[in-house]
Write an enzyme that holds these catalytic residues in place. Structure first.
Site, PDB file in Angstrom:
ATOM      1  N   LYS A  34       0.812  -1.211   0.000  1.00 11.15           N
ATOM      2  CA  LYS A  34       0.000   0.000   0.000  1.00 11.15           C
ATOM      3  C   LYS A  34       0.854   1.274   0.000  1.00 11.15           C
ATOM      4  CE  LYS A  34      -1.712   1.024   3.996  1.00 11.15           C
ATOM      5  NZ  LYS A  34      -0.981   2.258   4.359  1.00 11.15           N
ATOM      6  N   THR A  35       1.855   1.327   0.861  1.00  9.17           N
ATOM      7  CA  THR A  35       2.665   2.548   0.977  1.00  9.17           C
ATOM      8  C   THR A  35       3.395   2.840  -0.325  1.00  9.17           C
ATOM      9  OG1 THR A  35       2.963   2.116   3.339  1.00  9.17           O
ATOM     10  CG2 THR A  35       4.456   3.697   2.321  1.00  9.17           C
ATOM     11  N   ASP A 212      -4.959   8.005   3.207  1.00  6.40           N
ATOM     12  CA  ASP A 212      -4.377   6.713   3.582  1.00  6.40           C
ATOM     13  C   ASP A 212      -5.149   6.131   4.770  1.00  6.40           C
ATOM     14  OD1 ASP A 212      -2.665   4.566   3.750  1.00  6.40           O
ATOM     15  OD2 ASP A 212      -1.112   5.661   4.851  1.00  6.40           O
ATOM     16  N   GLU A 213      -5.100   4.807   4.928  1.00  2.00           N
ATOM     17  CA  GLU A 213      -5.774   4.108   6.043  1.00  2.00           C
ATOM     18  C   GLU A 213      -7.239   4.564   6.150  1.00  2.00           C
ATOM     19  OE1 GLU A 213      -4.414   1.685   7.358  1.00  2.00           O
ATOM     20  OE2 GLU A 213      -2.249   1.952   7.516  1.00  2.00           O
ATOM     21  N   GLN A 254      -9.136  -4.490   8.166  1.00  2.00           N
ATOM     22  CA  GLN A 254      -8.177  -4.062   9.191  1.00  2.00           C
ATOM     23  C   GLN A 254      -8.683  -2.846   9.975  1.00  2.00           C
ATOM     24  OE1 GLN A 254      -3.831  -4.499   8.216  1.00  2.00           O
ATOM     25  NE2 GLN A 254      -4.591  -4.563   6.122  1.00  2.00           N
ATOM     26  N   ARG A 654       0.419 -10.425  10.633  1.00  2.00           N
ATOM     27  CA  ARG A 654       1.717  -9.825  10.962  1.00  2.00           C
ATOM     28  C   ARG A 654       2.849 -10.820  10.704  1.00  2.00           C
ATOM     29  NH1 ARG A 654       0.383  -5.639   9.654  1.00  2.00           N
ATOM     30  NH2 ARG A 654      -1.522  -6.753   9.133  1.00  2.00           N
TER      31      ARG A 654
END
Length: 717
Positions: A34-35, A212-213, A254, A654
């Site tokens: 994503k980043t 973002d997010e 998430q 994770r």
């Protein structure tokens, strides 16, 4: 640059980067890059000749904003003086500094921190003639936040008893020309809605917007985004009928921050508000093995109202997930520590290759103890380390002064705990006396007591503070009592050969009782006895941990000095990684979001912990005392359960290569030991992905299948 992009990005990523006109919804699964997509997208927009000042990128932390800006700078090689990359709150401040006079405030407004806010709430209660006795100011502040941002209303989820207090609080903010943290989001919306000309200015400036997010945005944050994207259009012309180059990036699977106001349904609302939206899914995971992703997909597929996606990975196969059922939290912690040691030696992993995830920071203590026992360096994130808590540091400071009375730092910490009337002036005088005699504070305290008892005023010749200046005779008794407590327990705890029944833990308990630490906590938390019980529970945990340590058959010297040396391991600052091998990451699941580790342990995967009983509205331990990370009060039980499932999904994803999950059969709570059943979410992991173990042996296939069948029958409706 496009050719360069094509080499660096997969197909969906490239589409997300190059689709810059119109509304875009990017569903970015865990570990899907994503980043990278966001930063490449901004670089691509700049390459197209769009001026920096026309781009607005919003995120949630200053760290994320800095990282985004630095990566764009590295990609483009440009100075980014006019690019706006900001958190929502910082962007709100930027707007208000320029425009707030339109709302009747002065430009030099103050921003209240939490302490200022609680003080004003207390003042508002007094103005409304409401007794603050028994009122939990923190909970009331949270209620005011929910009301201000529209999540609750008085009479509809919010206690109407406090409506007039809320109005008085708002009046106080305006009178003091001050804003609280919520105002930084709420007031820009009010500005835009009441002053279309101001909104038009920002709409014309920011022609390309990225968020973002997005799954972590609140309705308030989404409204800010929507208003700037669409501008002051009449209602009938809103939505996809107007040009809006707005791109939101997120993953509804998430969304785990409802307690901070996050609304995962913003993804669905966005589609309704922008019907011409282009949806792009990033489903290739670059982090985890197929085994881990299949487990995560199996869990999250049980949630409704989500964007369907199936994460996949080029890292085919992978080691099975290992599931253990230790007897209690001590066995669980020992198992985790032993496995860390084993994998470090067998597979040559560094300590920072491990992430140990727990649901709440109250679960840190036993794991910290095990790491200390096995000399495993670690760092704590997402909560306070057990040994960093004030009440634990208080007791340990007493023990350190008993071990070494010349320890000025620890003596000064406890000289007035519990409160003895030994004030700052007295302490300053003792410091001056110690300096004069090149001695410790302890020595100065004894000299001062002796001088007062025998009238030796010459002790203070040349000193700026004489005994009468500090109400010496009133303090003398308290100082003498403090000295006698330290001397008595020095004799009790440090004496050798005290007999078969002697135990360090018993002496520490006697010390805590002698100084009446419980009454001190009650006085310090006079309006919240639950908090006092919670804090004293940590003292009880400390004593129990000492008892466990001294009963360890491998512990050949269960005395004070070895114990304090052992505890000091946690407070030392190496100024760098341990021998270049880093530290194990011990953290809450919430704090782990966005991180990844080769090996992950999910501890406490038990019903009542994951999902957390308090989030679901079940009868929780009244001494729990922790509210952070619990689902917001406006969620239904079903919504809260789905958020808890999303939290478990985040924990699973994770892990890159190896995942261990532990579920204790019993767990100590402050009122005793309770039996625990495995988390119902475990039944949602496909059976073939998991190896089931008891602590001392691996179960046969038939036994493991029977175990999972029993879990499924327990939780399947």
């Amino acid at each position: 640059m496009k050719n360069h992009f094509e080499k660096e990005l997969n197909g969906p990523q490239l589409l997300a980067v190059t689709t810059i006109e119109g509304p875009v919804l990017i569903i970015a699964g865990a570990g899907s890059g994503k980043t990278r997509v966001i930063t490449y997208r901004i670089a691509h927009i700049l390459e197209k000749g769009v001026p920096q000042s026309a781009i607005l990128a919003l995120t949630f932390t200053n760290k994320a904003a800095r990282e985004m800006e630095e990566r764009v700078k590295a990609l483009t090689g440009k100075k980014l003086q006019n690019l706006t990359v900001s958190t929502f709150h910082a962007f709100g401040v930027k707007i208000l500094r320029d425009e707030i006079e339109a709302l009747g405030y002065r430009k030099n407004f103050s921003i209240y921190d939490e302490a200022d806010r609680l003080h004003l709430i207390k003042e508002s209660l007094r103005e409304c003639r409401v007794s603050a006795e028994g009122v939990d100011l923190y909970s009331l502040a949270q209620l005011f936040s929910h009301v201000k941002e529209g999540r609750l209303a008085f009479g509809r989820g919010a206690n109407p008893e406090y409506e007039h207090v809320y109005r008085e609080y708002q009046h106080g903010l305006k009178a003091y020309n001050a804003l609280d943290f919520d105002d930084l989001l709420v007031l820009p919306i009010r500005l835009f809605e009441e002053h279309p000309d101001i909104l038009e200015k920002y709409h014309k400036r920011y022609r390309y917007i990225m968020v973002d997010e997005f799954q972590d945005t609140s309705l308030t944050q989404y409204r800010i985004t929507r208003l700037i994207a669409l501008g002051p259009a009449p209602a009938e012309n809103a939505g996809g009928n107007r040009a809006a180059n707005v791109c939101v990036v997120g993953d509804d699977d998430q969304s785990i921050y409802s307690w901070r106001g996050a609304n995962y349904e913003n993804l669905l609302i966005f589609e309704k508000d922008f019907p011409s939206v282009v949806e792009i899914k990033l489903e290739q995971n670059y982090r985890s093995t197929t085994t881990i992703l299949e487990a995560a997909n199996g869990v999250i597929s049980n949630n409704s109202n989500r964007k369907e996606k199936i994460l996949w990975s080029g890292k085919t196969g992978g080691k099975p997930i290992e599931f253990y059922t230790p007897e209690n939290e001590s066995d669980e912690a020992d198992f985790i520590a032993e496995r860390v040691h084993e994998l470090c030696m067998r597979e040559r992993l560094s300590y920072d290759s491990f992430g140990v995830l727990v649901r709440s920071n109250s679960m840190f203590r036993s794991i910290e103890e095990a790491f200390l026992a096995q000399n495993i360096p670690y760092r704590v994130s997402g909560g306070q380390s057990f040994f960093a808590r004030k009440e634990i540091k208080d007791v340990l400071s007493y023990l350190r002064v008993i071990a070494n009375s010349d320890d000025d730092i620890n003596l000064l910490r406890i000289i007035n705990i519990p409160r003895r009337g030994i004030g700052k002036t007295t302490i300053a005088m003792l410091g001056e006396l110690a300096k004069k005699n090149h001695s410790s504070i302890w020595d100065a305290l004894n000299r001062w007591r002796y001088a007062l008892e025998h009238g030796q005023e010459n002790l203070f010749e040349g000193a700026s503070l004489a005994p009468d200046a500090v109400s010496a005779h009133g303090v003398q008794g308290e100082a003498a009592h403090f000295i006698s407590v330290i001397e008595f327990f020095k004799g009790e705890i440090l004496r050798k050969g005290a007999g078969k029944g002697w135990a360090l833990s018993e002496k520490v308990r006697a010390l805590v009782d002698n100084i009446d630490y419980w009454s001190y906590l009650v006085s310090e938390n006079s309006k919240n006895e639950k908090a006092a019980k919670w804090k004293f529970g940590y003292v009880e945990s400390l004593i129990r941990s000492i008892e466990t340590w001294e009963k360890d058959p491998d512990n050949l010297d269960p005395t004070l000095y070895p114990y304090l040396n052992r505890v000091s391991l946690i407070t030392r600052d190496d100024g760098g990684d341990e021998a270049g091998k880093g530290k194990v990451n011990l953290m809450t699941i919430h704090a782990s979001k966005g991180l990844e580790f080769p090996v992950v342990f999910i501890a406490g995967a038990e019903d009542g912990i994951i999902p957390h009983e308090k989030s679901l509205g079940d009868a929780a331990d009244e001494e729990d005392g922790e509210n952070e990370g619990l689902s917001a009060p406006h969620l239904s039980r079903t919504q809260a359960l789905e958020e808890e499932r999303r939290l478990f999904y985040v924990a699973i994803t994770r892990a890159r290569d190896k995942l261990f999950i532990t579920s204790c059969r019993t767990r100590r709570r402050f009122q005793g030991v309770a039996e625990h059943a495995p988390s119902p979410f475990l039944s949602e992991i496909p059976d073939h992905l998991v190896e089931f173990h008891e602590m001392d042996r691996e179960l046969e296939t038939a036994e493991a299948e029977d175990f999972f069948a029993r879990i499924k029958s327990r939780f399947t409706v």
